[in-house]
Motif scaffolding. Sequence first.
Motif, PDB file in Angstrom:
ATOM      1  N   ARG A  54       0.824  -1.206   0.000  1.00  0.00           N
ATOM      2  CA  ARG A  54       0.000   0.000   0.000  1.00  0.00           C
ATOM      3  C   ARG A  54       0.860   1.259   0.000  1.00  0.00           C
ATOM      4  NH1 ARG A  54      -3.407   2.850  -2.085  1.00  0.00           N
ATOM      5  NH2 ARG A  54      -4.766   4.134  -0.829  1.00  0.00           N
ATOM      6  N   PHE A  55       1.934   1.256   0.799  1.00  0.00           N
ATOM      7  CA  PHE A  55       2.808   2.429   0.818  1.00  0.00           C
ATOM      8  C   PHE A  55       3.495   2.628  -0.531  1.00  0.00           C
ATOM      9  CE2 PHE A  55       2.431   2.334   5.446  1.00  0.00           C
ATOM     10  CZ  PHE A  55       2.445   3.685   5.747  1.00  0.00           C
ATOM     11  N   VAL A  56       3.917   1.545  -1.172  1.00  0.00           N
ATOM     12  CA  VAL A  56       4.546   1.650  -2.491  1.00  0.00           C
ATOM     13  C   VAL A  56       3.559   2.232  -3.494  1.00  0.00           C
ATOM     14  CG1 VAL A  56       5.494   0.328  -4.426  1.00  0.00           C
ATOM     15  CG2 VAL A  56       6.234  -0.177  -2.093  1.00  0.00           C
ATOM     16  N   GLU A  57       2.318   1.755  -3.463  1.00  0.00           N
ATOM     17  CA  GLU A  57       1.285   2.273  -4.364  1.00  0.00           C
ATOM     18  C   GLU A  57       1.090   3.781  -4.212  1.00  0.00           C
ATOM     19  OE1 GLU A  57      -1.631  -1.691  -4.549  1.00  0.00           O
ATOM     20  OE2 GLU A  57      -2.116   0.001  -3.243  1.00  0.00           O
ATOM     21  N   CYS A  58       1.326   4.264  -3.012  1.00  0.00           N
ATOM     22  CA  CYS A  58       1.107   5.687  -2.725  1.00  0.00           C
ATOM     23  C   CYS A  58       2.379   6.506  -2.839  1.00  0.00           C
ATOM     24  CB  CYS A  58       0.500   5.841  -1.334  1.00  0.00           C
ATOM     25  SG  CYS A  58      -1.170   5.179  -1.198  1.00  0.00           S
ATOM     26  N   GLY A  59       3.441   5.926  -3.397  1.00  0.00           N
ATOM     27  CA  GLY A  59       4.623   6.705  -3.722  1.00  0.00           C
ATOM     28  C   GLY A  59       5.761   6.679  -2.720  1.00  0.00           C
ATOM     29  N   ALA A  60       5.638   5.893  -1.640  1.00  0.00           N
ATOM     30  CA  ALA A  60       6.702   5.846  -0.634  1.00  0.00           C
ATOM     31  C   ALA A  60       7.847   4.953  -1.084  1.00  0.00           C
ATOM     32  CB  ALA A  60       6.143   5.333   0.686  1.00  0.00           C
ATOM     33  N   LYS A  61       8.997   5.165  -0.465  1.00  0.00           N
ATOM     34  CA  LYS A  61      10.124   4.231  -0.570  1.00  0.00           C
ATOM     35  C   LYS A  61      10.066   3.322   0.650  1.00  0.00           C
ATOM     36  CE  LYS A  61      13.197   7.354  -3.142  1.00  0.00           C
ATOM     37  NZ  LYS A  61      12.226   8.464  -3.319  1.00  0.00           N
ATOM     38  N   VAL A  62      10.212   2.021   0.427  1.00  0.00           N
ATOM     39  CA  VAL A  62       9.923   1.047   1.482  1.00  0.00           C
ATOM     40  C   VAL A  62      11.063   0.050   1.648  1.00  0.00           C
ATOM     41  CG1 VAL A  62       8.331  -0.760   2.260  1.00  0.00           C
ATOM     42  CG2 VAL A  62       7.442   1.257   1.072  1.00  0.00           C
ATOM     43  N   ILE A  63      11.388  -0.228   2.897  1.00  0.00           N
ATOM     44  CA  ILE A  63      12.352  -1.279   3.240  1.00  0.00           C
ATOM     45  C   ILE A  63      11.614  -2.316   4.073  1.00  0.00           C
ATOM     46  CG2 ILE A  63      14.508  -1.804   4.445  1.00  0.00           C
ATOM     47  CD1 ILE A  63      14.887   1.423   4.160  1.00  0.00           C
ATOM     48  N   ILE A  64      11.638  -3.568   3.651  1.00  0.00           N
ATOM     49  CA  ILE A  64      11.020  -4.635   4.422  1.00  0.00           C
ATOM     50  C   ILE A  64      12.109  -5.467   5.093  1.00  0.00           C
ATOM     51  CG2 ILE A  64       8.952  -4.718   2.989  1.00  0.00           C
ATOM     52  CD1 ILE A  64      10.079  -7.237   1.647  1.00  0.00           C
ATOM     53  N   THR A  65      11.782  -6.012   6.254  1.00  0.00           N
ATOM     54  CA  THR A  65      12.742  -6.833   6.982  1.00  0.00           C
ATOM     55  C   THR A  65      12.134  -8.186   7.332  1.00  0.00           C
ATOM     56  OG1 THR A  65      12.222  -6.325   9.307  1.00  0.00           O
ATOM     57  CG2 THR A  65      13.507  -4.683   8.066  1.00  0.00           C
ATOM     58  N   GLY A  66      13.014  -9.114   7.661  1.00  0.00           N
ATOM     59  CA  GLY A  66      12.614 -10.442   8.094  1.00  0.00           C
ATOM     60  C   GLY A  66      13.840 -11.313   8.246  1.00  0.00           C
ATOM     61  N   ARG A  67      13.623 -12.566   8.615  1.00  0.00           N
ATOM     62  CA  ARG A  67      14.750 -13.484   8.832  1.00  0.00           C
ATOM     63  C   ARG A  67      15.036 -14.347   7.612  1.00  0.00           C
ATOM     64  NH1 ARG A  67      12.797 -15.600  14.744  1.00  0.00           N
ATOM     65  NH2 ARG A  67      10.828 -15.623  13.610  1.00  0.00           N
ATOM     66  N   ASN A  68      14.047 -14.493   6.731  1.00  0.00           N
ATOM     67  CA  ASN A  68      14.171 -15.385   5.579  1.00  0.00           C
ATOM     68  C   ASN A  68      14.484 -14.566   4.328  1.00  0.00           C
ATOM     69  OD1 ASN A  68      13.600 -17.035   3.295  1.00  0.00           O
ATOM     70  ND2 ASN A  68      12.262 -18.323   4.537  1.00  0.00           N
ATOM     71  N   GLU A 246      -4.493   0.034   5.055  1.00  0.00           N
ATOM     72  CA  GLU A 246      -5.071   1.367   4.872  1.00  0.00           C
ATOM     73  C   GLU A 246      -5.055   2.156   6.182  1.00  0.00           C
ATOM     74  OE1 GLU A 246      -6.659   4.089   2.045  1.00  0.00           O
ATOM     75  OE2 GLU A 246      -5.720   2.126   1.864  1.00  0.00           O
ATOM     76  N   THR A 247      -5.299   1.471   7.297  1.00  0.00           N
ATOM     77  CA  THR A 247      -5.229   2.127   8.603  1.00  0.00           C
ATOM     78  C   THR A 247      -3.808   2.608   8.888  1.00  0.00           C
ATOM     79  OG1 THR A 247      -7.003   0.680   9.408  1.00  0.00           O
ATOM     80  CG2 THR A 247      -5.742   1.868  11.056  1.00  0.00           C
ATOM     81  N   ALA A 248      -2.826   1.788   8.544  1.00  0.00           N
ATOM     82  CA  ALA A 248      -1.428   2.178   8.736  1.00  0.00           C
ATOM     83  C   ALA A 248      -1.079   3.410   7.915  1.00  0.00           C
ATOM     84  CB  ALA A 248      -0.502   1.019   8.373  1.00  0.00           C
ATOM     85  N   CYS A 249      -1.559   3.468   6.680  1.00  0.00           N
ATOM     86  CA  CYS A 249      -1.293   4.640   5.835  1.00  0.00           C
ATOM     87  C   CYS A 249      -1.910   5.899   6.431  1.00  0.00           C
ATOM     88  CB  CYS A 249      -1.834   4.408   4.427  1.00  0.00           C
ATOM     89  SG  CYS A 249      -0.658   3.623   3.329  1.00  0.00           S
ATOM     90  N   PHE A 250      -3.106   5.778   6.943  1.00  0.00           N
ATOM     91  CA  PHE A 250      -3.727   6.943   7.573  1.00  0.00           C
ATOM     92  C   PHE A 250      -2.914   7.421   8.770  1.00  0.00           C
ATOM     93  CE2 PHE A 250      -6.459   8.442  11.073  1.00  0.00           C
ATOM     94  CZ  PHE A 250      -6.763   9.697  10.563  1.00  0.00           C
ATOM     95  N   LEU A 251      -2.512   6.503   9.653  1.00  0.00           N
ATOM     96  CA  LEU A 251      -1.748   6.894  10.837  1.00  0.00           C
ATOM     97  C   LEU A 251      -0.385   7.474  10.465  1.00  0.00           C
ATOM     98  CD1 LEU A 251      -2.509   3.973  13.328  1.00  0.00           C
ATOM     99  CD2 LEU A 251      -3.348   6.328  13.433  1.00  0.00           C
TER     100      LEU A 251
END
Length: 273
Positions: A54-68, A246-251
């Motif tokens: 959702r953030f990418v769709e709205c133009g943000a730059k995004v970094i995702i994390t995880g162990r795998n 969508e809630t996260a984007c609003f906040l």
Amino acid sequence: MSLKSLIKNILSMAQPKRIVNANFTFKNEKTYMADKIVLVTGGGSGFGFAIAKRFVECGAKVIITGRNEKKLESAVKSLGHNVSYLVWDLCDVSIAKTKMNEANAIFGVINVAINNAGVWTPKKWNDIDEAEWNKILDTNLKGLFFICQAEGEAMANTNATASKIINITSIEGTRGGFGPYFASKWGANGITRGMAKALIKNNVVVNAIAPGMALTDINPNLPKDGNLSLPYNLNERYVTVEEIAETACFLASDAANSIVGQVIVVDGGMALN
């Protein structure tokens, strides 16, 4: 149309109808989040992947994390441009600040952090051993605290507008329960409120989203046929990952700058039953 058909249609329209399906028409402005550099923990699947998307769709730059790493690579490929990943085990709290520095070096200083990574167990309370207790609390609570610490220090007074920390907790952190998952989510909600008080003076706004029963792969008992029906929710369906995104984007937006230290429950009315 006959009088009989007309009366039938009117009566049909008057009957209350439950919302058992979820159809979404989201805004797709390419610049809505163009000024945001976003960190999403546990971004390879479930809530985290939907939030990143959702953030990418709205133009943000995004970094995702995880162990795998393979899972992260696959997610980045699906998400497209302006996305990167960072292998990061939150249980290793000794690397939290180092990893935060690495994340800040990818696109610039992060101004939105979505702390989504978490684990759960289907075991009953009397089947839980110490190892499982430690695994859940180390990820959901201890790991959360130390990544929030690293984020809060890195974000302090770095932006003209507020930076945001958004913790994905659970409705189980608002209800009575016996076991490590309940304990971790009660703690996560408490940490959210406490950090909000501590960090607002540094222009960092902290809130949480507490999903109810949701259609994510963390729950192995979810329907495999895509059926959203859930009788014990007031709206009679599961929460979807898109609703949490969508809630996260609003906040994360400036429209929510005065929402501070809140746990936003998104549960279809489950807590009211």
